[in-house]
Design an enzyme around this catalytic site. Structure first.
Site, PDB file in Angstrom:
ATOM      1  N   GLU A 176       0.742  -1.185  -0.020  1.00 46.77           N
ATOM      2  CA  GLU A 176      -0.091   0.003  -0.022  1.00 46.77           C
ATOM      3  C   GLU A 176       0.832   1.328   0.087  1.00 46.77           C
ATOM      4  OE1 GLU A 176      -3.665   2.109   2.482  1.00 46.77           O
ATOM      5  OE2 GLU A 176      -2.639   0.709   3.589  1.00 46.77           O
ATOM      6  N   LYS A 213      -2.827  -1.901  -2.777  1.00 45.31           N
ATOM      7  CA  LYS A 213      -3.798  -1.068  -2.404  1.00 45.31           C
ATOM      8  C   LYS A 213      -3.365   0.209  -2.534  1.00 45.31           C
ATOM      9  CE  LYS A 213      -6.570   0.239   1.668  1.00 45.31           C
ATOM     10  NZ  LYS A 213      -7.024  -0.212   2.927  1.00 45.31           N
TER      11      LYS A 213
END
Length: 295
Positions: A176, A213
């Site tokens: 992420e 992400k």
């Protein structure tokens, strides 16, 4: 690796519920839920309160595998229980929802336009506990504040370096590298991030997969090629501070990108709602996010 969970994450319809607020973000999450900071005096009391909030969400009849593919858990949530059952076991066996664990320990101070992750002490031990708890994968966050080539390179290097350690334990890492939605040069940052990720995918071994992400990009479908890449199990989007309505509207313009929302998921939920009111609000939010994820 649990093959049934892998198949669900690869082909299932729905989105990921991010229920992983940690020490830094928990007070804000509780305040939005209607619990002021005067309600607790110690970290243990604070985490008990947020666990009650998460438990209320996870046990709601509207929180089901019809729209929820997976849930991201904070470490203390993984080690806790829901209705007397270990949390990850409850999610998978009772709900059919894949359990994922947040493993990062927060962000280092800003440098070169980014905030990399702080060191993660005892990562191997944490990953071993995750495996023993039936966790499918992990998540770790860093942040791009502005376009800086060296900084973005450092972010992606770190994400993949730790990702390889996670893969070695048989878990699927969610990388992420968040792009701050308030940055004026975010589009340039996202373009470089895209290229850095593509290059780093070549470091994966045969059969290895990661998840990504990412912030919902300024340019629609920027990550379309990553979504189709067989080395990427799934690409999911964080809400990044957008309201649920705006996050869903932007998400719907990106084909194949699904949500992994935290704040946008819990928006509108409060501690003083009746069970009927709470379930209705949660169900409405879940249906809206699932519809945006189906584009």
């Amino acid at each position: 690796m649990n093959e049934e969970q892998h198949e669900r994450m690869s082909r299932g319809q729905g989105f990921i519920a991010a229920l992983d607020q940690s020490g830094g973000s928990t007070p804000g999450a509780l305040e939005r839920y209607g619990i002021e900071q005067t309600a607790w005096h110690t970290d243990d009391e604070m985490f008990d309160l947020v666990h009650q909030m998460r438990t209320r969400i996870m046990t709601s009849p509207r929180f089901t595998s019809q729209h929820i593919l997976a849930a991201i858990l904070f470490e203390r949530t993984m080690e806790g229980a829901v209705e007397g059952i270990p949390t990850a076991q409850f999610l998978w066996e009772r709900k059919g929802i894949v359990p994922i664990l947040k493993v990062d320990k927060g962000l280092a101070p800003a440098a070169q336009g980014v905030r990399v992750m702080k060191p993660i002490p005892d990562l191997d031990r944490l990953l071993d506990r995750a495996v023993s708890n039936g966790i499918f994968g992990t998540k770790m966050r860093s942040v791009i504040l502005e376009h800086d080539e060296d900084g973005i390179g450092a972010i992606v290097d770190q994400q993949f370096e730790i990702g390889h350690r996670i893969l070695a334990k048989g878990l699927v890492p969610i990388l992420e590298p968040e792009a701050d939605i308030t940055a004026k040069d975010r589009e340039a940052s996202e373009q470089q991030l895209h290229e850095e990720i593509k290059a780093h995918l070549d470091s994966l071994g045969d059969g290895q997969q990661v998840m990504l992400k990412l912030s919902i990009p300024v340019r629609d479908d920027l990550y379309a090629d990553l979504i189709k890449d067989p080395r990427v199990l799934r690409v999911v989007a964080l809400s990044g501070g957008f309201s649920r309505d705006e996050a869903c509207e932007r998400l719907a313009h990106n084909h194949g990108l699904i949500a992994s929302f935290s704040r946008a998921l819990t928006e509108g939920l409060t501690v003083d709602q009746s069970e009927e009111e709470f379930d209705a609000q949660l169900g409405s939010s879940i249906e809206q996010i699932a519809a945006a994820s189906a584009s």
